[in-house]
Each structure stands twice: as C-alpha cells, then as structure tokens.
Design an enzyme around this catalytic site. Structure first.
Site, PDB file in Angstrom:
ATOM      1  N   HIS A 217      -5.408   4.463 -22.677  1.00  0.00           N
ATOM      2  CA  HIS A 217      -5.253   5.736 -21.978  1.00  0.00           C
ATOM      3  C   HIS A 217      -4.025   6.472 -22.498  1.00  0.00           C
ATOM      4  O   HIS A 217      -3.500   7.354 -21.841  1.00  0.00           O
ATOM      5  CB  HIS A 217      -5.084   5.527 -20.476  1.00  0.00           C
ATOM      6  CG  HIS A 217      -6.043   4.564 -19.869  1.00  0.00           C
ATOM      7  ND1 HIS A 217      -5.767   3.224 -19.739  1.00  0.00           N
ATOM      8  CD2 HIS A 217      -7.288   4.746 -19.390  1.00  0.00           C
ATOM      9  CE1 HIS A 217      -6.813   2.626 -19.169  1.00  0.00           C
ATOM     10  NE2 HIS A 217      -7.744   3.513 -18.961  1.00  0.00           N
ATOM     11  N   HIS A 399      -1.841  14.449 -10.150  1.00  0.00           N
ATOM     12  CA  HIS A 399      -1.609  14.107  -8.746  1.00  0.00           C
ATOM     13  C   HIS A 399      -2.174  15.164  -7.814  1.00  0.00           C
ATOM     14  O   HIS A 399      -2.792  14.846  -6.791  1.00  0.00           O
ATOM     15  CB  HIS A 399      -0.108  13.913  -8.498  1.00  0.00           C
ATOM     16  CG  HIS A 399       0.201  13.480  -7.098  1.00  0.00           C
ATOM     17  ND1 HIS A 399      -0.070  12.205  -6.656  1.00  0.00           N
ATOM     18  CD2 HIS A 399       0.716  14.152  -6.024  1.00  0.00           C
ATOM     19  CE1 HIS A 399       0.283  12.121  -5.371  1.00  0.00           C
ATOM     20  NE2 HIS A 399       0.765  13.283  -4.968  1.00  0.00           N
ATOM     21  N   THR A 442      -4.044   5.430  -8.468  1.00  0.00           N
ATOM     22  CA  THR A 442      -3.178   4.608  -7.636  1.00  0.00           C
ATOM     23  C   THR A 442      -2.863   5.289  -6.319  1.00  0.00           C
ATOM     24  O   THR A 442      -2.918   4.676  -5.255  1.00  0.00           O
ATOM     25  CB  THR A 442      -1.867   4.316  -8.390  1.00  0.00           C
ATOM     26  OG1 THR A 442      -2.210   3.725  -9.638  1.00  0.00           O
ATOM     27  CG2 THR A 442      -1.002   3.357  -7.611  1.00  0.00           C
ATOM     28  N   GLY A 484       0.942  -2.032  -3.446  1.00  0.00           N
ATOM     29  CA  GLY A 484       1.379  -1.199  -4.575  1.00  0.00           C
ATOM     30  C   GLY A 484       2.479  -1.862  -5.389  1.00  0.00           C
ATOM     31  O   GLY A 484       2.694  -1.508  -6.539  1.00  0.00           O
ATOM     32  N   ARG A 541       1.436   3.910 -15.248  1.00  0.00           N
ATOM     33  CA  ARG A 541       1.309   4.622 -16.507  1.00  0.00           C
ATOM     34  C   ARG A 541       2.323   5.746 -16.584  1.00  0.00           C
ATOM     35  O   ARG A 541       2.058   6.864 -16.218  1.00  0.00           O
ATOM     36  CB  ARG A 541      -0.114   5.185 -16.609  1.00  0.00           C
ATOM     37  CG  ARG A 541      -0.354   6.060 -17.792  1.00  0.00           C
ATOM     38  CD  ARG A 541      -1.805   5.998 -18.193  1.00  0.00           C
ATOM     39  NE  ARG A 541      -2.674   6.481 -17.119  1.00  0.00           N
ATOM     40  CZ  ARG A 541      -3.372   7.604 -17.190  1.00  0.00           C
ATOM     41  NH1 ARG A 541      -3.309   8.343 -18.255  1.00  0.00           N
ATOM     42  NH2 ARG A 541      -4.172   7.952 -16.199  1.00  0.00           N
TER      43      ARG A 541
END
Lengths: 573, 573
Positions: A217, A399, A442, A484, A541
């Site tokens: 990615h 996001h 995420t 997380g 990432r």
C-alpha cells in the site's frame, strides 16, 4: 492507473459481484464476502481469510477446495469490518471451529480480533493467525510487527489443506503458525498505483529507480536504488532471503522450499519468468530443492509495478500440505476430488435478523441515542473536508471520507433499528456494526468497538443512568486501547478518549447531571485534541517522519472531540 | 513499461527458460518451444499452437493435459519460425497427425504454413487452423482476414479436448474450425506497452481516450472515443458482439455461450470483475446462458492497458469440449486424471542431426554458396541502418534488424554445414532454416522459403549448372509468391524477385554464363526495387495509409536487390 469503474465508492462491491458471477463453480456470495460453493464437511475446521479489495487474487480468489473456506472482502485497501469477518465465519463454520488468517495490518488485526471475540462469545472455537512474512517491514527480532504480503498464500494453503484433512482446530492453528514462522518475503516496487476514481497515484517511485521493501500500500521501504537488471533483482531477492534462515535451519543446503515470485500488477509474466530463471539458478546453487514454485500474480495492488520473492521453508509435515491439490478461482494445483456444488439453499441467510424486545424506558433512551447519532452525522458531514486535510498531513488523507461513511451508515442502521422498536443497547450495537462496516480502516474499527462497548453497558432494559453512560464510555475507552494497541501519548484518538472518559466519570461521581458532566468532558476532549499536534511516531500506515508536519493535530483525535461536542447538544441538561 | 530484463535480445529465450523452470509439472523444453510433460498417447492427434512472446499465457502457458500438446514460442511479438513450429510438432507428434493453430497474422500464417508443408512432406498428416476472432480487424464478409486475439483460448481448448478424446485429425480440425467460426472478440485499449529494452512505447493512446478495436500489437482500430465507465464498456462489448451472430443463429435468446473477458496487462482483475458484472447482466437480459466464463488475463501484450470480450457460441458438440477438464500452467479447469510426468528421456532429441553425404562436385559448389552467403551477410551488415530507415516509413522499422540477424544466422549455419562436408543443397537448406529462425517476421520466413526452394533444386549430387541455378531461383520466386500471398505490383520483394528470376532464366536460356546472366538479372532487380516507391496498400501490419510517405521504396525489395548485387561478385564470370 485504474481505469474501469462506475461510481468509485461502489468499486469493491461491484467487483465482488462480478467476481462471484464469474466463479459460481467455486464460490457463493454471503454477507461480508464469499464462501466455498462446495458443501461443508461437518466437523471440519473452516479457514476464513480476508483483507482489503485491490489485491486480487488475495483474498476472494483463494477460496475453494483445498484453499480457504471463506474470505471477508473489505473495501479498497481497507480491512473488512469485524461484522463482515464474523458473518463470513458464521457462514463458513461447519462445527469444527474457525481459523482466521490475514495480513498483519493494524486494521485487519483489529477487525479479525473483534470477530474472533464475537465468535468465542457465541461458543464457536476460533484461532487467529496473522501473516508476518515481509522481512523489510521490521527487523527479525520484531517478527510479530512485520506486515503480511505474498506469504499469505503459504499460510492459507497450509491451514486450508490441514483443515480439509480433518485436523482439529488447535492442530490447524499450530501448522498455520509454523508455516508463517517459516515464510519470508522480500519485495521491491518501481511505481505506485492509482485507486479507482483518484486522479493522483497513491504514491510514486522516481523513474529509473527501485524502492526496496516498499509495502503493497506504499508503506515506507528500507531504501532506494537504481533500476537493476532482471538477474540483479533475482540476486538481491535471493541473497536477502537467504540472510535470514528460519528457526532451526543452519544452512540452506539440502533444505526444501516452496517459492513464490509474485508480480504486483504491471510487472508481467514474461518479466517474472526472466527473473525466476535466475532465482532458480541461485537457489539451486545454494543447495536448495524447490518444491511447487508459483510464478505469477498472487498478491497485487491494482497495477502497481513491483514484485516480491517468498521462500517457504518446508518441513516433513508442511510439504504435503503445500503440495496438496487445490481448486480455487486463482490458485489451482493437481486434481481435487470432484464434488457437486452446494445447494444455494444450504447457505445460511445471515441477513435475517431479529430485534430483541426492549423496555419502554430503553426505547425512549433509544430516541435520544438516535438524535445523538444524527448530530454526529451532521458534524462529521460539516467537517469532513477539514478532517481529510488534517489527515493528509500525517496519514493517507482518507479520514474525512471514512468518518463520513461511518457516521452516515451508523445513523441509517440506528434509524432502521428504531423503526423496529429497538432498545438503546441494540440501536447502538447496530450503529456500531454499520459504522465499522461502512467506514472501514482502523478508525472505523475503533468507532465500532467504542459504540459496541457503550451498547453493552446501556442494554435494552433500563433507562441508562448518568453512571451507566459514564461506565459505558469508560468501557469503550478501555476496549479501544486494548484492541487498537495505542496508549495516551501516542497522539491518536486515545489521547482524547481517555481524558474524556475520566472527566465524565469524575463529574458524574461528583454529582453532576449527565448534560453538565458531558459538557465538562467535551471541553477536556477539545483541549486534548489540540495536544496531539506535537510530532511523535504513530502506529499503522504512517508516512516517513521526515514528511510529516509538526504542529498538526491527529485527525482521529480532532474528529472525536468534534463528535462529543455535538452530542452534548442533544443531551438533557 | 517493461522493466525487468537482462540483454533485451535474450528476453524471449530467458523468459521461456524461466517459464519452463517454474512449470516442470506441466511442460518440457524442446527445440522451438515446449511440449507437455505428460506421456504422449500413441495415435492421438497433437495440437500445436504458437505465436510471438509477450502474450502470456498465450502460448506456452496453454500447454498441458486437456490443452495444447505443444507451443512454438517466437521472439517478442514475432512469429516462431517454420523451423521452430516443425521441431515442436515433431516432438509433440504421437502418430495421430498434427493440428496447428495460431492467430491469423501474416508471419504466423507463413511459418505455420511452411511447417505444415514440411510435415506433410515427411508423411505426417497435418492441418492448420488460424484463429480469426477479432471483429474489428475486418468486416464479417472478410472473416478470413480477421486477426486472432483472446478467442485463441476457445479454439485451442476445443481442438485439444477433441484430440485428447482420441478423435481423428480430420474431426479435430473440423471441430477447431467450427469453434473458430463461432467465436467473436472485440477489444479496446487505453495505452500501449513498451517492449523490453525500448525507451518509447510501441504505440500510445491519448490520455482519457479509448482506442476501439486496436490490435494487441497496436494494429489500427476502428475509432477512438472518450474513456467510458465500466458499465458503458460492458454495454459496448456486448452490443457489438451481439450485432454479429454466428452462422445459423437468428437470435441470441436461448443460446449457450462461453465468455472470455481478457485483460491485456495492466487493466487488473478487480476492474475486469466490475466490467464482467455488467456483461453478465446484459447477456442474461439478452436471453443467453453463460457456460464456464473466464475473466482474467488470457492473451496479454506485456503491460498494455486494454481488454476484450469474447463470445464463443456453443453447440451440443462444442460445449463438452469447452467444459472438459484442463490442466495447463495458465488455464485449469475441473479435475484431470492424474498421470505421472513423462521421463525426460522420452522426449526426442531433435538437436541430433546428420549431414547427408554429398558428391565432391557439390561440396565444391557449397564453397561458392558459402562465399555468396558471406557476401550477403556483409552487404546486409553494411546497409542495415539504411534498410531500417526505409522500413520505418511504411513498416515497423525492424527490417534492417531482422535481415541482419537472418543473414548472420544463415552464414553461421552454412559455415557449420561446410565444416561437416555438406553438399551445396544441404548447406543452403541449413542456411535457410537458420535465416528464418533467427530473423523472425515475414521477411525472415520468405528468405527461408527462397533459400529452401533453391536448395531443393541444387541438391547434394551434381555441380549445379547455370540452368539449375536459374531453375532454383524461379522455384524460389514461385514459392515466395505462393506462401507470401503477394504478386507483382504489391510493392514487396516479389516486385524484385520476379523480374530477377525471369531475367536470369532468359539470359541463361540465351546462352549466357551464370555470371553474366546474374549481372543482367541483378540490374533488372535494382530497377524493380526503385519501382516499389509508388504508394499502394500492403498486406500485413501496415500503418494507416495516411501516415505513409509516397516515394519511399519497399525495404524488402531494396534488400533483395542489394543482396543479388553482392552475390554477383562471388560468382565466376
């Protein structure tokens, strides 16, 4: 670049639909992904794999006899949600338990982990085996932090063959972990890919250069060098992988290895064969015996230019699993026994769902929760572009898009639940699943976790007290940290969630009404979000540190602060 | 672009070597290409396919149980030579005769045609079935002129399944032709590919545009339009193909079709699935029943961006051949019976060759022939760049390169033959095969034909008289016209070869010595070469007329005139 699509936001779904239409001999569509078209064997372990779309044949292309029993299919480059993984696992389960396997990326770990927990809660035995084969992504001493790339094939193949041989779950999991421990991949890239609907590539590599160790990615690699010849690349591949022998192997000489030379998309077959020619010579020279090599496109990233080499160090028990017959859309080997396809009726209808009965009080609270989710949707909508801009500084800029999809999906699911007289707990749980499902990534997973934790405390019986809400938020905060893996100071949403939960609890304990306590907590959240502007490394990432701007807060922290602010307005004073 | 290679001139050979190393379960290397690794079944027909490199899985990737018995593998985008096709056919033959099948391109037609003739001369029954599925390449009334693209798979699959079922050659050929008659493909392209070692793409398509009907080597299409959505492309594909129903089909409704959606290289799987989703809907709406669809990369052009749809209109006898099990490196279906691989020793060693005994006189003439071939090599070397420049005006600019490879290869083979005391006939025949083999392309094939015709007349017994040489040149001229399909006036080398042969014959008949007669004939050849400068359409892969320059002679005509001029100097007066 990726050229053929309709509405880019429908890409993954439409691609899956076309994939299933083309492969009815092998797979059936179920909520969340696909399962084998062949009848389930009662008592056998089901191997369920998965990951984002855009990596075909990973992951749906690897479902079929001798390969996986099911695949959860996420959005483009985004983990499937826990809801999806869970649904596919339920559809694939045939009474022997479920083995989940996936590449070791933060989002996948989170969602597969949650799905596993849900399966365990339902009494279905489940093990999870993340694949960690990419030697460039972390040093050998930190193997557990490595990403999963084309070595997926080795781990999935071994697990699936073991499951089809009727081995019990613990044994299937042991063999899958052993396969992962003995699989090493090393990759290079020459150019990035452009996602459907984007006008700019996700990342680029300078012309005439090769990025060494770049992730599929675009995750940072370990260096850059001039473009090599095919033979030089083969030499780099082999020397790098022979420099890290698996546990218990002192010399390559006499070892037997599975070999996977995988193109990422636009490095084509003939080029891979030229490279493989030299790889085979070098492995032979090192005294290795190659077993069932695979040269082709095994894990791709759309039309990304690059390739990787994988060595799978066989043992006497792994080799027959690696060479066992398989028949999936994209990976076939030998001759599998002929079986008739499963009757479509046999596939459980997971869409069928029942809203549990709720008390009148809880249904009243559900209306407040619905109003809160509407306020959340509105504030996310209003700030989506700003959140994208903030995220683009330190992250991948998606996001805002993810939050928008999540908040809209969560509200829609909540409305449906409310229309069917759901209690507050069920309404929040439905919103949680839909949010994680539609947002992906995420942050989608973490919002799903947070809302589910809150939902569990709220329940469908009582009108939740201020104490119950505060306890729910505290539970959410703890679950987000646990799943997380971030703690306060990592400059993520946790930096906001923890002071928010603590302030809310302490003010409620001090006797404030919910509205006033929430007000104070929301103010603490706003201050904490500002505090994430200092530069520290982030999990997941991230861009190389050098490229990140000091002084920009974390987008996930900002969106959480905005959301708790908006929710205040629908709470009674 | 194509990035991974060593010496670009070794690309095809090294790629084949790597391919075989990776696929020993399926194939074995033989001179000229590959054959199945499984034992031959005595008395069965052998299906031998082939074409240029760069189109994987076409053609070597389609060899294996239920698929082809052998594939002749040419250089990048160049037909395999007749020598290669012949050698692979001999290796694959198991006593039931040979079916040759290949895409309908001038070079392939020529080389496979020559190979067929050679097999027939050796008493091996042989049929040739060119594939002509590309509807954009010629109108329906000219089906025989159409090019072959992804429909190859349908024709090869049917022929191979019929052969493996033990059907006789005539029946295998009938079914292959029936399959070809009922196969239609339609393709589009979004961008070209760059061949190994080239810095410029072979062709380009403007950004944001789609070239409709563009061939897989960049052959002119039928139009250009803005980039469509995936659904729009599916609609264009289906409506175009449903507009040309096969013979005897009045309505698509109720028909059963095999479907192939093939990506050309950098249009990737997920994109193809999005397109296929709509294709399946449209075919369903038209009342068609889809049988065993294939969505993937079936005929590629390195990383060219494009895709094609193929409909294969099944009949009751074709359908079981289309759905029969197959197990080749790149195309697998169902479960084939398990067989052990053939012993390597079983594969005939075609490299082993014997130089037939020759008379003293013929060996003396062989020395003259050798000197002539050396002169040819020198003059081609000297003029190679000039020939390339001339060819670049009307052709693809590779004439100089091809001639240089051919002349050098021919001389080398002749030297080896001379060292082993070959007669003039054998020496010329060896030179002919090597020339065609190494030059590739149409002109390589024609030079091979010409030298072989000459060789047959010259023989290994007598010192060839002037009459014999003139008769040999006349035979060469006739064979080149017959196999190449060109006549005087088409502005090809035939425009030079015919007056050269006629002048040589008439001067020899009139009593001139060979040297003097050749001198006159060479002068006629020079004049004829100049005459090819007028513009007329040419067969084969020509640029659109508008792009060609009036006033440039044909490169093949010029090189022939230069060569006969050079040979004059080594002939006795």
């Amino acid at each position: 670049m990726t050229r053929l699509f309709n509405d880019p936001s429908d890409f993954a779904e439409e691609s899956l639909e076309g994939f299933v239409a083309a492969h009815r001999r092998w797979v059936r569509r179920v909520p969340g992904g696909v399962i084998r078209a062949t009848p389930r064997v009662p008592g056998n372990v089901a191997v369920v794999v998965g990951g984002g779309s855009g990596h075909y044949p990973a992951f749906a292309g690897l479902v079929g006899q001798g390969m996986a029993h099911g695949a959860a299919v996420g959005n483009v480059f985004a983990s499937p949600s826990a809801q999806q993984v869970h649904a596919v696992a339920r559809a694939a389960d045939s009474g022997g338990g479920v083995l989940l396997s996936f590449g070791n990326y933060a989002g996948d770990v989170l969602h597969f982990g949650q799905a596993r927990q849900r399966l365990l809660d339902e009494g279905i035995p489940c093990e999870a085996v993340p694949v960690t084969d990419d030697v460039s992504s972390a040093p050998a001493r930190d193997r557990d932090r490595r990403r999963g790339v084309a070595g997926d094939l080795a781990v999935f193949k071994v697990a699936s063959a073991a499951a089809d041989a009727g081995l019990p779950l613990a044994e299937v999991a042991r063999l899958a972990r052993l396969a992962n421990d003995r699989t090493r991949s090393f990759g290079v890239a020459f150019d990035g890919c452009t996602l459907p609907g984007s006008t700019e590539p996700l990342f680029t590599v300078p012309a005439g250069r090769m990025a060494v160790g770049l992730g599929i990615h675009g995750e940072p690699g370990i260096g850059e060098q001039p473009m090599p010849t095919a033979d030089e690349l083969a030499e780099l591949f082999v020397s790098t992988l022979l420099a890290e022998l698996p546990p218990g192997v002192d010399t390559p000489r006499g070892q037997r290895v599975g070999v996977i030379l995988s193109g990422l998309g636009s490095v084509k077959y003939e080029e891979l064969f030229v490279v493989y020619r030299r790889v085979a010579q070098l492995l032979d020279r090192a005294g290795l015996e190659v077993v069932d090599p695979e040269v082709g496109e095994l894990v791709t990233s759309f039309d990304m230019a690059g390739a990787s080499l994988t060595l799978f160090w066989l043992t006497d028990e792994l080799e027959p699993l690696w060479t066992a017959p398989a028949d999936s859309p994209a990976h076939r080997k030998g001759s599998v026994p002929r079986v008739e396809g499963a009757d479509d009726d046999e596939i459980p209808d997971l869409a069928q769902d029942v809203v549990p009965p709720a008390s009148e009080e809880s249904r009243a609270s559900a209306r407040t929760a619905l109003a809160a989710l509407a306020a959340v949707r509105d504030t996310v909508e209003e700030h989506a572009e700003e959140l994208g801009r903030i995220d683009a500084v330190a992250g991948d800029g998606d996001h805002g898009i993810g939050m928008r999809r999540g908040a809209a999906g969560g509200l829609r699911a909540a409305e449906e639940a409310a229309a069917r007289d759901a209690g507050a707990g069920t309404l929040l749980a439905r919103a949680a699943d839909a949010w994680a499902d539609e947002a992906g990534g995420t942050s989608g997973a973490l919002w799903g976790v947070a809302l589910r934790s809150l939902a569990a405390v709220v329940g469908d019986e009582q009108r939740p007290s201020a104490q119950a809400v505060a306890a729910g938020v505290r539970a959410a905060s703890e679950d987000v940290m646990r799943l997380g893996g971030a703690v306060v100071g990592d400059k993520t949403m946790v930096d906001v969630l923890v002071p928010f939960a603590e302030t809310l609890s302490s003010r409620v304990e001090a006797g404030d009404a919910l509205g006033a306590a929430w007000e104070a907590a929301a103010e603490a959240a706003g201050r904490a979000a500002e505090g994430t502007a200092d530069l520290v490394p982030r999990m997941g990432r991230a861009r190389p540190l050098a490229e990140r701007s000091v002084g920009t807060p974390d987008a996930g922290a900002v969106s959480l602060a905005l959301i708790v602010r908006a929710v205040r307005d629908v709470l009674p004073d």
